[in-house]
Design a protein around this motif. Sequence first.
Motif, PDB file in Angstrom:
ATOM      1  N   GLN A  66       4.174   5.804   3.477  1.00 54.05           N
ATOM      2  CA  GLN A  66       3.840   6.915   3.176  1.00 54.05           C
ATOM      3  C   GLN A  66       4.481   8.020   2.233  1.00 54.05           C
ATOM      4  O   GLN A  66       5.904   7.905   2.345  1.00 54.05           O
ATOM      5  N   TYR A  67       3.936   8.729   1.378  1.00 54.21           N
ATOM      6  CA  TYR A  67       4.845   9.506   0.396  1.00 54.21           C
ATOM      7  C   TYR A  67       5.619  10.495   1.222  1.00 54.21           C
ATOM      8  O   TYR A  67       6.830  10.795   0.891  1.00 54.21           O
ATOM      9  N   ARG A  68       5.159  11.255   2.038  1.00 58.50           N
ATOM     10  CA  ARG A  68       6.019  12.003   2.977  1.00 58.50           C
ATOM     11  C   ARG A  68       7.179  11.352   3.358  1.00 58.50           C
ATOM     12  O   ARG A  68       8.273  11.888   3.626  1.00 58.50           O
ATOM     13  N   GLN A  69       7.053  10.101   3.587  1.00 57.82           N
ATOM     14  CA  GLN A  69       8.232   9.531   4.242  1.00 57.82           C
ATOM     15  C   GLN A  69       9.389   9.225   3.347  1.00 57.82           C
ATOM     16  O   GLN A  69      10.553   9.263   3.554  1.00 57.82           O
ATOM     17  N   VAL A  70       8.802   8.852   2.168  1.00 56.06           N
ATOM     18  CA  VAL A  70       9.513   8.492   0.764  1.00 56.06           C
ATOM     19  C   VAL A  70      10.319   9.665   0.323  1.00 56.06           C
ATOM     20  O   VAL A  70      11.511   9.484  -0.185  1.00 56.06           O
ATOM     21  N   SER A  71       9.515  10.732   0.151  1.00 57.39           N
ATOM     22  CA  SER A  71       9.951  12.069  -0.142  1.00 57.39           C
ATOM     23  C   SER A  71      11.244  12.766   0.538  1.00 57.39           C
ATOM     24  O   SER A  71      11.669  13.761   0.260  1.00 57.39           O
ATOM     25  N   GLN A  72      10.975  12.423   1.642  1.00 53.05           N
ATOM     26  CA  GLN A  72      12.059  13.200   2.781  1.00 53.05           C
ATOM     27  C   GLN A  72      13.454  12.806   2.575  1.00 53.05           C
ATOM     28  O   GLN A  72      13.678  11.624   2.344  1.00 53.05           O
ATOM     29  N   LEU A 109       3.821   3.602  -3.077  1.00 50.15           N
ATOM     30  CA  LEU A 109       3.615   2.045  -3.339  1.00 50.15           C
ATOM     31  C   LEU A 109       4.816   1.361  -3.928  1.00 50.15           C
ATOM     32  O   LEU A 109       5.002   0.295  -3.570  1.00 50.15           O
ATOM     33  N   TYR A 110       5.551   2.109  -5.014  1.00 53.96           N
ATOM     34  CA  TYR A 110       6.678   1.505  -5.554  1.00 53.96           C
ATOM     35  C   TYR A 110       7.552   1.418  -4.396  1.00 53.96           C
ATOM     36  O   TYR A 110       8.464   0.368  -4.412  1.00 53.96           O
ATOM     37  N   ASP A 111       7.648   2.167  -3.197  1.00 53.54           N
ATOM     38  CA  ASP A 111       8.598   2.048  -2.242  1.00 53.54           C
ATOM     39  C   ASP A 111       8.398   0.722  -1.329  1.00 53.54           C
ATOM     40  O   ASP A 111       9.081   0.116  -1.133  1.00 53.54           O
ATOM     41  N   ILE A 120       0.949  -1.219   0.101  1.00 56.37           N
ATOM     42  CA  ILE A 120       0.049  -0.034   0.098  1.00 56.37           C
ATOM     43  C   ILE A 120       0.853   1.335   0.071  1.00 56.37           C
ATOM     44  O   ILE A 120       1.728   1.413   0.727  1.00 56.37           O
ATOM     45  N   GLY A 121       0.496   2.008  -0.773  1.00 56.63           N
ATOM     46  CA  GLY A 121       1.030   3.452  -0.859  1.00 56.63           C
ATOM     47  C   GLY A 121       0.065   4.461  -0.444  1.00 56.63           C
ATOM     48  O   GLY A 121      -1.082   4.588  -0.785  1.00 56.63           O
ATOM     49  N   ILE A 122       0.587   5.495   0.553  1.00 54.70           N
ATOM     50  CA  ILE A 122      -0.528   6.465   1.198  1.00 54.70           C
ATOM     51  C   ILE A 122       0.125   7.885   0.679  1.00 54.70           C
ATOM     52  O   ILE A 122       0.966   8.211   0.871  1.00 54.70           O
ATOM     53  N   ALA A 123      -1.111   8.635   0.279  1.00 55.75           N
ATOM     54  CA  ALA A 123      -0.857  10.029   0.134  1.00 55.75           C
ATOM     55  C   ALA A 123      -1.974  10.684   1.114  1.00 55.75           C
ATOM     56  O   ALA A 123      -2.940  10.246   1.271  1.00 55.75           O
ATOM     57  N   ARG A 124      -1.514  11.777   1.722  1.00 55.68           N
ATOM     58  CA  ARG A 124      -2.113  12.610   2.592  1.00 55.68           C
ATOM     59  C   ARG A 124      -2.810  13.835   1.804  1.00 55.68           C
ATOM     60  O   ARG A 124      -2.141  14.556   1.040  1.00 55.68           O
ATOM     61  N   CYS A 125      -3.985  14.106   2.223  1.00 53.24           N
ATOM     62  CA  CYS A 125      -4.793  15.288   1.618  1.00 53.24           C
ATOM     63  C   CYS A 125      -5.140  16.056   2.967  1.00 53.24           C
ATOM     64  O   CYS A 125      -5.670  15.725   3.937  1.00 53.24           O
TER      65      CYS A 125
END
Length: 447
Positions: free
Chosen positions: A441-447, A428-430, A405-410
């Motif tokens: 979570q996207y914010r963790q991957v992008s940090q 999700l790719y991560d 599961i890949g998660i994005a927050r709104c």
Amino acid sequence: MKSQKYTRFGQDNEDWTYWKQTDECIVFGHWIIETDAGKPPRMYCDDVSMQALGVSPEESPEDCYSIWQENIFSSHIAEMQRHVRSMIAGERGDITYPWKSPAGSTKYLRSIGVRDMAYQKGIRLLGTFQDVTGALFSERMSRNSYLKSDFLLQILADTFEAVHVIQFDKGTIMSVRSVLPLFWNEYELDITRYLQLLPRFLPPEDCKIIKKCIAERKVIDKNGNCVTRYSWDFKSDALKKDAWYNIQISLDPNVSKDDMIIAVRDISELEQSKHTVKKLRHISEIDGLTKVFNRIAIEKKINEHISAQPDENSLLLLLDLDNFKQINDRFGHIEGDNLLIDTAEKLEHLCRNTDKVGRLGGDEFIIFLRSVQEKDIDSLVSRILARVRKEYHESGASVEVTASIGIARCPQDGTSFAELYHCADIALYDAKRRGKNQYSQYRQVSQ
């Protein structure tokens, strides 16, 4: 005063004479109506009456009668019937009524008539027509308001199957039109009896509204507010099964005594059309296999929610089944389809009524979770991962199906489906890269 021979559609009739009088531009002519047993009614007019009715001399007496009858304003049909009955009974009839000419114009005709008692074959009525449109429209404005009322009732009668006017000054109901079986052919029914008949057709709560409106001589909606017009739909099996009706109540604004108008129409076909459209819309939004929202629908609903609640903390989860291809290869596509159906059911069961589940295609699902606190994310997603997990066994070998599961927050990661999907796809790719059966979570991957 000048005597002339009466003419029936251009044919001389020696035994009938009439007087034609011109006084301040008011001209009248003569008519005869005959109804014999087993024959259609006939109407004979002289040239003046034909001009008043806009009828061609070539029309047959039968057609002339039909044209005259069919174009009487609906608001005056009951009054015209009483007028005819009084003449049949031997009384002198005198009535002024609005009439639509075949050319489309509206006229006001005054008709005075009596019964010819010497006629033995059936019933013969004879009398005069007077086109008094100009005279009526030149009267004072208070009279003009009544003319407007006639037009209003005619418009309603062209649209509704039943139109009733509550005449408070007389304590009676004037039935302008009564096509629906419930709405009786009895004229000038008293208000008390009218209210007694309503429960045969209307649900109790709707009867209460009408009774309250009549009692207070005001239009009052279901919330107790006074309005100029109130309309609602209701279902009733009194006349036919699963029938829907629309009812409108309004005060007649054109008359000083404020008569109340109640109009009812059958909207069953319209409701059925709405149901069909709603069903087709639902079908167009649903994934044919799993019965959750398809890609187009889930994208639309997420965007609609974000537009309505832009500051609400929500999550978009992009879920992909791990090892799904092995299920198709080893157990066949039918079993693969069953796995997708089972997964969709589990996701819907785990979600709240306010959440949304959709299938993007293949083994990829979207879960949109509303109003999620940061502290609850881990427990929510972990429960989904545990519930989706499934094992298959065959000939000593086993295949374990899990989910990534890949998660994005709104609104932190995006304020549209496209933005959130892009971020969730990266997350999700991560999760896949780190060994599957987990979430990122996207914010963790992008940090």
